[in-house]
Design an enzyme around this catalytic site. Structure first.
Site, PDB file in Angstrom:
ATOM      1  N   ARG A 193       0.849  -1.192   0.000  1.00 44.90           N
ATOM      2  CA  ARG A 193       0.000   0.000   0.000  1.00 44.90           C
ATOM      3  C   ARG A 193       0.880   1.235   0.000  1.00 44.90           C
ATOM      4  NH1 ARG A 193      -0.406  -1.363   5.785  1.00 44.90           N
ATOM      5  NH2 ARG A 193       0.083   0.460   7.057  1.00 44.90           N
ATOM      6  N   ASN A 194       2.184   1.062  -0.279  1.00 47.20           N
ATOM      7  CA  ASN A 194       3.141   2.158  -0.198  1.00 47.20           C
ATOM      8  C   ASN A 194       3.969   2.283  -1.468  1.00 47.20           C
ATOM      9  OD1 ASN A 194       2.825   3.286   2.493  1.00 47.20           O
ATOM     10  ND2 ASN A 194       3.522   1.292   3.236  1.00 47.20           N
TER      11      ASN A 194
END
Length: 383
Positions: A193-194
């Site tokens: 998610r980064n």
């Protein structure tokens, strides 16, 4: 070849042309439920096999089994509830045993074959899924804001969502075809998610040493305040893959879902989902799917001991850092030097690297990735 889908077969509840027309013809006579974007994504994931063997939203019995045993009623591992919440008014318009038309932004997108409409205790769900009912936890906060009634039953997909990332989307069936075409028999999945830093790259390439291909599968959907925006994550990965990866050894495709921030339970769920895409291995790092200090750093790795029947091989990695004396990436298993020689991947250091691209922090992220992020006026979720 890839992994066998969870439960033995890949679910496909996408209606064909004739079936679509029949469903649309019946639409005017059915009760209608307007979905949020996140709920609509869940319908699509269910229908295209991302959540195999689930064919719809959990009924009450199935939910209790998942909460209490982390398994479906038949015993198959499953750790995150896939549920459809509605308010009391919407629930009153639906009748068990009848079909419900599911719409998104006013457009018919699916059918729910309603089996069960039931209430639930939100704090209990939170404690069992997240290990806490603290309203500061982002997953707890989301559950507490949900409607008071859950609808359970199988779904059919009439029409998939229009999304800004459609060209980057693969269904599990499409991913398996692609992996086969590439000749990959073993595939390692990477959940993210980064934006990527050198620690991520080191983990991915280390895992890739032992398998045929790497499947980078970032989630796109609701995230907590301070997370990177979806389009920024994808642009950053494009820069990394273009400059530092072999083209025939890595594939990136998005997964349309929100984050739960459920730590250990979510790590198992992420592994199951990538198994359905065909992955034989799955990377689990430090504090996987965590939020703050709610889970111990390696709880998401330890939970795999409870699931010897999961059907996908987890690859566990400790935290990585840049060692000044080694002059490269390392972890506590490979580096003999002390804390004074280690440059950790802290959020503040990464932001310094992105904003300034000078000093030691610049050692933590590829310059092409930092340039890509820096070119965006506001790369973070603010809502």
């Amino acid at each position: 070849m890839g992994a066998i889908p969870h439960g033995g077969r890949l679910i496909d509840r996408v209606l064909s042309g004739d079936q679509q027309q029949e469903a649309l013809h019946r639409a005017s006579s059915l009760p209608c439920l307007e979905l949020s974007e996140e709920q609509a994504c869940q319908v699509e994931n269910l229908a295209t096999g991302v959540y195999s063997p689930l064919e719809g939203f959990l009924t009450q019995d199935a939910l209790m089994s998942v909460l209490e045993r982390m398994r479906l009623p038949g015993g198959l591992p499953w750790t995150i509830p896939i549920i459809l919440d509605v308010d009391r008014r919407a629930a009153a318009a639906c009748e068990e045993g009848r079909d419900v038309l599911l719409t998104y932004q006013g457009r018919a997108m699916g059918l729910l074959h309603l089996k069960d409409a039931y209430g639930y205790d939100k704090p209990t769900v939170c404690r069992q899924v997240f290990g806490t009912d603290d309203g500061a936890h982002p997953g707890v906060r989301r559950v507490l804001a949900m409607g008071d009634t859950l609808l359970g039953g199988d779904v059919d997909l009439i029409e998939p969502l229009d999304t800004p990332f459609a060209s980057r989307h693969l269904t599990p069936r499409e991913a398996r075809v692609l992996f086969t075409a590439k000749g990959w028999r073993t595939i390692v999945g990477f959940q993210t998610r980064n934006v990527p830093h050198l620690g991520h790259e080191y983990v991915q390439k280390t895992a890739l040493t032992f398998v045929d291909g790497l499947f980078i599968n970032p989630v796109v959907g609701p995230k907590k305040r301070g997370d990177f925006r979806d389009e920024v994550i994808l642009a950053a990965y494009d820069a990394l893959l273009r400059n530092y990866y072999l083209k025939d050894r890595a594939v990136l495709a998005v997964l349309k879902t929100g984050m739960y921030y459920a730590g250990p339970r979510e790590a198992i769920f992420h592994a199951i989902v990538r198994k359905n895409f065909g992955c034989t291995h799955f990377i689990v790092g430090r504090d996987h799917a965590g939020a703050g200090h709610y889970y111990s750093p390696y709880a998401a790795q330890e939970i795999f001991d409870e699931f010897p029947d999961l059907g996908i091989t987890p690859l566990f990695f400790t935290a990585f850092f840049y060692c000044r004396r080694c002059q490269g990436m390392a972890n506590e298993k490979t580096c003999p030097h002390g804390e004074q020689d280690r440059l950790a991947f802290s959020g503040s250091k990464l932001r310094d690297a992105i904003v300034q691209q000078t000093g030691e922090s610049a050692l933590l992220i590829r310059p092409e990735v930092a340039d890509t992020i820096r070119a965006v006026d506001n790369p973070f979720v603010t809502g």
